[in-house]
Design an enzyme around this catalytic site. Structure first.
Site, PDB file in Angstrom:
ATOM      1  N   PRO B 174      -9.316  -2.152   3.528  1.00 49.57           N
ATOM      2  CA  PRO B 174      -8.556  -3.317   3.056  1.00 49.57           C
ATOM      3  C   PRO B 174      -7.929  -3.175   1.664  1.00 49.57           C
ATOM      4  O   PRO B 174      -8.299  -3.888   0.733  1.00 49.57           O
ATOM      5  CB  PRO B 174      -9.610  -4.428   3.083  1.00 49.57           C
ATOM      6  CG  PRO B 174     -10.895  -3.715   2.839  1.00 49.57           C
ATOM      7  CD  PRO B 174     -10.765  -2.360   3.474  1.00 49.57           C
ATOM      8  N   CYS B 175      -6.940  -2.321   1.542  1.00 49.62           N
ATOM      9  CA  CYS B 175      -6.270  -2.175   0.252  1.00 49.62           C
ATOM     10  C   CYS B 175      -5.436  -3.409  -0.084  1.00 49.62           C
ATOM     11  O   CYS B 175      -5.025  -3.587  -1.233  1.00 49.62           O
ATOM     12  CB  CYS B 175      -5.405  -0.917   0.233  1.00 49.62           C
ATOM     13  SG  CYS B 175      -4.085  -0.920   1.436  1.00 49.62           S
ATOM     14  N   HIS B 176      -5.205  -4.290   0.915  1.00 48.17           N
ATOM     15  CA  HIS B 176      -4.454  -5.524   0.618  1.00 48.17           C
ATOM     16  C   HIS B 176      -5.276  -6.467  -0.270  1.00 48.17           C
ATOM     17  O   HIS B 176      -4.735  -7.426  -0.792  1.00 48.17           O
ATOM     18  CB  HIS B 176      -4.047  -6.230   1.915  1.00 48.17           C
ATOM     19  CG  HIS B 176      -5.190  -6.588   2.819  1.00 48.17           C
ATOM     20  ND1 HIS B 176      -5.758  -5.682   3.706  1.00 48.17           N
ATOM     21  CD2 HIS B 176      -5.902  -7.736   2.969  1.00 48.17           C
ATOM     22  CE1 HIS B 176      -6.746  -6.267   4.365  1.00 48.17           C
ATOM     23  NE2 HIS B 176      -6.871  -7.522   3.923  1.00 48.17           N
TER      24      HIS B 176
END
Lengths: 170, 205
Positions: B174-176
């Protein structure tokens, strides 16, 4: 330059390999031969030189797979005329099937030469390499084959007229 | 070319017709048999989602690539063929589980992904960052600087940014959830609009 994903090879050359197999084998065996050919090609694919002629390579492999299937059948078969294909399947409904049946009825050398030159659109040098003959023999077999086909397979109504120029092909 | 030769040669551009049922059967049979014979090095499919069409690809180890439409799926597949193996095949059934989990995520039924991952496309510090990202839970965010400190490199906010920008498995890793210091979303591999959509989804909005 690197090799494209193999899936792209299947979608790009699948149609021509299937047509070549259809001109050599009944429909069910043709699909088996094409799948056998692509699987063998997949195995060897990482060792392929980028930029090599994939169509000639694939048709060569398909030729071997088709010959394997024909040999296996010859060994087991009771000598009868070609087994009629199951009626009602989508394939038998195609007008193509009459044409493929006519190609399959040709003597072996003519049938193979027609398949590789006219169906796969390979140069005579490639056809000769696949069949293990001279280029002149490949040319003669293809010419004899197409002449024989013309007698056995009258143009169906609705086929393009002789004069249709190449650039107007759909 | 005369009539008979025309019929034998078939359609002038058969390659354009990937929907040919014979070719579709061929693709499916080749993919299934390749899997049985351990020749399916990279399986892929596409999935339609609220953030556009996603490409997902897996090796026998696990999910190796997720790509947004704007990343150009053809180019992504070519990259996988070069970097992993050219034995790349369309094999949707191998990725059914991932497709189902993505559906659950976008429907709000799931807060994470339970899939084996293959991080072979990430190296060094970038890989370290990706390995820490799953610690940032659903609905939370962290700044680039905070994440840099958490992986033991305070001051490496910019390097954390490039780890996120090159994340081979966006959404699943989850780099968001990594945002700017002032709380605004910042950039994203899928584009800033999609980052906003994902953060809103996870906040229950």
């Amino acid at each position: 330059m690197s090799l494209p994903p193999f899936d792209r090879v299947v979608t790009e050359y699948g149609p021509v390999v299937l047509r070549v197999c259809r001109s050599l084998l009944p429909v069910h065996d043709a699909e088996d031969a094409a799948a056998d050919a692509f699987l063998a090609a997949l195995e060897a694919y990482p060792r392929t030189r980028p930029g090599s002629d994939l169509k000639a390579w694939l048709v060569t492999i398909a030729h071997r797979k088709a010959v394997d299937i024909l040999r296996r059948q010859a060994r087991h078969a009771v000598p009868v005329a070609e087994v009629p294909e199951p009626s009602g399947s989508a394939e038998t409904a195609l007008p193509d099937e009459l044409l493929w049946a006519a190609v399959r009825a040709l003597p072996a050398k003519q049938r193979h030469a027609v398949a590789y030159h006219y169906v796969a659109d390979l140069a005579y040098a490639d056809v000769a390499a696949i069949m293990g003959t001279s280029e002149a023999a490949a040319r003669r077999n293809a010419a004899d084959g197409i002449k024989a086909l013309r007698l056995r397979y009258p143009s169906p109504p609705g086929s393009p007229p002789e004069s249709l120029p190449n650039e107007e092909r759909p | 070319m005369n009539d008979l030769e025309y019929l034998l040669a078939g359609p002038a551009r058969p390659s354009a017709d990937a929907t040919d049922p014979g070719v579709q059967r061929l693709r499916a049979v080749v993919a299934a048999r390749a899997h049985e014979q351990n020749l399916l090095d990279v399986a892929y499919r596409t999935i339609d989602t609220p953030v556009g069409q996603l490409l997902v690809a897996a090796t026998p180890t696990g999910l190796v690539r997720v790509a947004y439409a704007r990343q150009d799926h053809d180019a992504v597949l070519t990259g996988l063929a070069t970097r992993i193996s050219p034995r790349v095949l369309f094999a949707p059934r191998r990725l059914d589980d991932v497709a189902r989990q993505l559906d659950d995520y976008f429907a709000g039924r799931a807060r994470g992904f339970e899939v084996p991952v293959d991080l072979r496309l990430a190296h060094g510090f970038r890989r370290t960052v990706l390995e820490h990202l799953p610690d940032v839970r659903y609905g939370r965010t962290v700044s680039y600087g905070q994440l840099a400190a958490q992986v033991g490199s305070p001051g490496a906010a910019r390097a954390v940014g490039s780890a996120c920008a090159t994340n081979p498995l966006p959404l699943v890793i989850p780099c968001h959830r990594v945002v700017l210091g002032d709380g605004s979303p910042g950039g994203y591999v899928g584009g800033p609009e999609i980052k906003r959509v994902l953060l809103d989804l996870e906040r229950g909005q």
